[in-house]
Design an enzyme around this catalytic site. Sequence first.
Site, PDB file in Angstrom:
ATOM      1  N   GLY A  25       0.820  -1.211   0.000  1.00  0.00           N
ATOM      2  CA  GLY A  25       0.000   0.000   0.000  1.00  0.00           C
ATOM      3  C   GLY A  25       0.853   1.259   0.000  1.00  0.00           C
ATOM      4  N   LYS A 120       1.509 -12.009  19.437  1.00  0.00           N
ATOM      5  CA  LYS A 120       1.469 -12.761  20.717  1.00  0.00           C
ATOM      6  C   LYS A 120       2.276 -14.054  20.595  1.00  0.00           C
ATOM      7  CE  LYS A 120      -2.014 -15.154  23.489  1.00  0.00           C
ATOM      8  NZ  LYS A 120      -2.705 -16.237  22.800  1.00  0.00           N
ATOM      9  N   TYR A 160     -15.313   2.023   8.027  1.00  0.00           N
ATOM     10  CA  TYR A 160     -13.891   2.304   8.296  1.00  0.00           C
ATOM     11  C   TYR A 160     -13.701   2.772   9.737  1.00  0.00           C
ATOM     12  CZ  TYR A 160      -9.214   4.309   7.410  1.00  0.00           C
ATOM     13  OH  TYR A 160      -7.866   4.616   7.437  1.00  0.00           O
ATOM     14  N   LYS A 164     -11.765   0.639  12.735  1.00  0.00           N
ATOM     15  CA  LYS A 164     -10.545   1.139  13.381  1.00  0.00           C
ATOM     16  C   LYS A 164     -10.769   1.329  14.881  1.00  0.00           C
ATOM     17  CE  LYS A 164      -7.684   1.568   9.815  1.00  0.00           C
ATOM     18  NZ  LYS A 164      -6.430   0.804   9.709  1.00  0.00           N
ATOM     19  N   ARG A 201      -9.215  10.219  -3.117  1.00  0.00           N
ATOM     20  CA  ARG A 201      -8.850  11.184  -2.084  1.00  0.00           C
ATOM     21  C   ARG A 201      -8.477  12.507  -2.727  1.00  0.00           C
ATOM     22  NH1 ARG A 201      -5.413   7.680   2.243  1.00  0.00           N
ATOM     23  NH2 ARG A 201      -4.830   6.499   0.403  1.00  0.00           N
TER      24      ARG A 201
HETATM   25  N1  UDP Z   1     -12.674  16.514  -1.455  1.00  0.00           N
HETATM   26  C1  UDP Z   1     -12.950  17.476  -2.419  1.00  0.00           C
HETATM   27  N2  UDP Z   1     -12.844  17.109  -3.727  1.00  0.00           N
HETATM   28  C2  UDP Z   1     -12.473  15.880  -4.137  1.00  0.00           C
HETATM   29  C3  UDP Z   1     -12.162  14.913  -3.163  1.00  0.00           C
HETATM   30  C4  UDP Z   1     -12.272  15.263  -1.832  1.00  0.00           C
HETATM   31  O1  UDP Z   1     -13.285  18.613  -2.085  1.00  0.00           O
HETATM   32  O2  UDP Z   1     -12.410  15.639  -5.375  1.00  0.00           O
HETATM   33  C5  UDP Z   1     -12.759  16.889  -0.043  1.00  0.00           C
HETATM   34  C6  UDP Z   1     -13.596  15.943   0.808  1.00  0.00           C
HETATM   35  O3  UDP Z   1     -14.961  16.304   0.775  1.00  0.00           O
HETATM   36  C7  UDP Z   1     -12.971  16.146   2.173  1.00  0.00           C
HETATM   37  C8  UDP Z   1     -11.517  16.467   1.877  1.00  0.00           C
HETATM   38  O4  UDP Z   1     -11.469  16.834   0.501  1.00  0.00           O
HETATM   39  O5  UDP Z   1     -13.577  17.241   2.825  1.00  0.00           O
HETATM   40  C9  UDP Z   1     -10.575  15.305   2.112  1.00  0.00           C
HETATM   41  O6  UDP Z   1     -11.129  14.188   1.461  1.00  0.00           O
HETATM   42  P1  UDP Z   1     -10.371  12.802   1.346  1.00  0.00           P
HETATM   43  O7  UDP Z   1     -11.245  11.892   0.551  1.00  0.00           O
HETATM   44  O8  UDP Z   1      -8.991  13.019   0.827  1.00  0.00           O
HETATM   45  O9  UDP Z   1     -10.195  12.213   2.814  1.00  0.00           O
HETATM   46  P2  UDP Z   1     -10.946  12.421   4.225  1.00  0.00           P
HETATM   47  O10 UDP Z   1     -10.081  13.382   4.968  1.00  0.00           O
HETATM   48  O11 UDP Z   1     -12.332  12.960   4.028  1.00  0.00           O
HETATM   49  O12 UDP Z   1     -10.946  11.057   4.802  1.00  0.00           O
END
Ligand code: UDP
Length: 328
Positions: A25, A120, A160, A164, A201
């Site tokens: 990853g 463990k 998720y 966690k 993301r």
């Molecule tokens: N976001 C955005 N445009 C995109 C993708 C994400 O504005 O094309 C915003 C999303 O709504 C969030 C922030 O960017 O508020 C971070 O999103 P990400 O998916 O990276 O991770 P998160 O911190 O939400 O887990």
Amino acid sequence: MPAPTRRARAAKSTQPISVVAGAAGFLGSHLTDLLLSRGHRVIGLDNFITGAVDNIAHLGGNPNFKFIQQDVTEFIFLNEPVNYVWHFASPASPVDYLEFPIQTLKVGSLGTHKTLGLAKEKGARFLIASTSEIYGDPLVHPQTESYWGNVNTIGPRGCYDEAKRFAEALTMAYHREHGVPTRIVRIFNTYGPRMRLRDGRVVPAFISQALTGKPLTVFGQGTQTRSFCYCSDLIEGIYRLMMCEDQTANFPVNIGNPSELTMLEFAQAIIQATGSKSKIVFKPLPQDDPKQRRPDITRARQLLADWQPQVPLAEGLEKTIAFFRGKV
Ligand code: UDP
């Protein structure tokens, strides 16, 4: 081949052995690189749901790296000693865990159970990659480790967040019940090379949009905040946490960069850093999108030899953009 000298044999026998779950990853592969550079032998596990061979291809032929393709929710059998177990396996972007909600729940619960069981059995130290998501849409800002969070269990991010949270609870139970030495790191937004172009993301989304001249898709009004940490800073902090001997080191530690930006500011920063002519468009805000997020890193600084992020956003973005230029 000449017989190894006594010194070489001694070095071999004291070489730390790490198991990295999720080694292919984004973060697992950077962690693997750091461990190898610090003299560890690394056994990497991944089932490639969201990991990629490309992230570990450069380790082919490295005698200190062994890879096993395995789903860590299944029993992990290793016929050799292990000193450290690092559980980094999980889908980690909102788009990924919407696509794989059950695998996300399983790797956080069953996968944590199996990796803790391995630690463990081997008498190894264990570290779980937890997340700022356990704070949900936080009502305390910035987030300190003592905050219990504000999570919607049944929303789209619940798979998720709750996996966690369960992983943290199970880790504490193995520590208390079985005496396994454990560490819990709560990882805040992190970026850098090896993120997947289409993982949804915000960092890969904005950079790929900017590099291809498409509009940057800001969700909502773009007033929600995040704090972005460059991957090398994060991995250094996590390594120090695993090695930390402090009596309180088993309790959770936030690792991230406290410099906070709105998503609109972040979009503008990406346009500037790429020199793109892209415009910004606004799209609906996804359900349960946290409105603000910034780590309080006081505990990390005290515990981890004054650890703090070193890479400024402009420098981290330059490296990340260079990586994505070769991908779009
Ligand atoms: N976001 C955005 N445009 C995109 C993708 C994400 O504005 O094309 C915003 C999303 O709504 C969030 C922030 O960017 O508020 C971070 O999103 P990400 O998916 O990276 O991770 P998160 O911190 O939400 O887990």
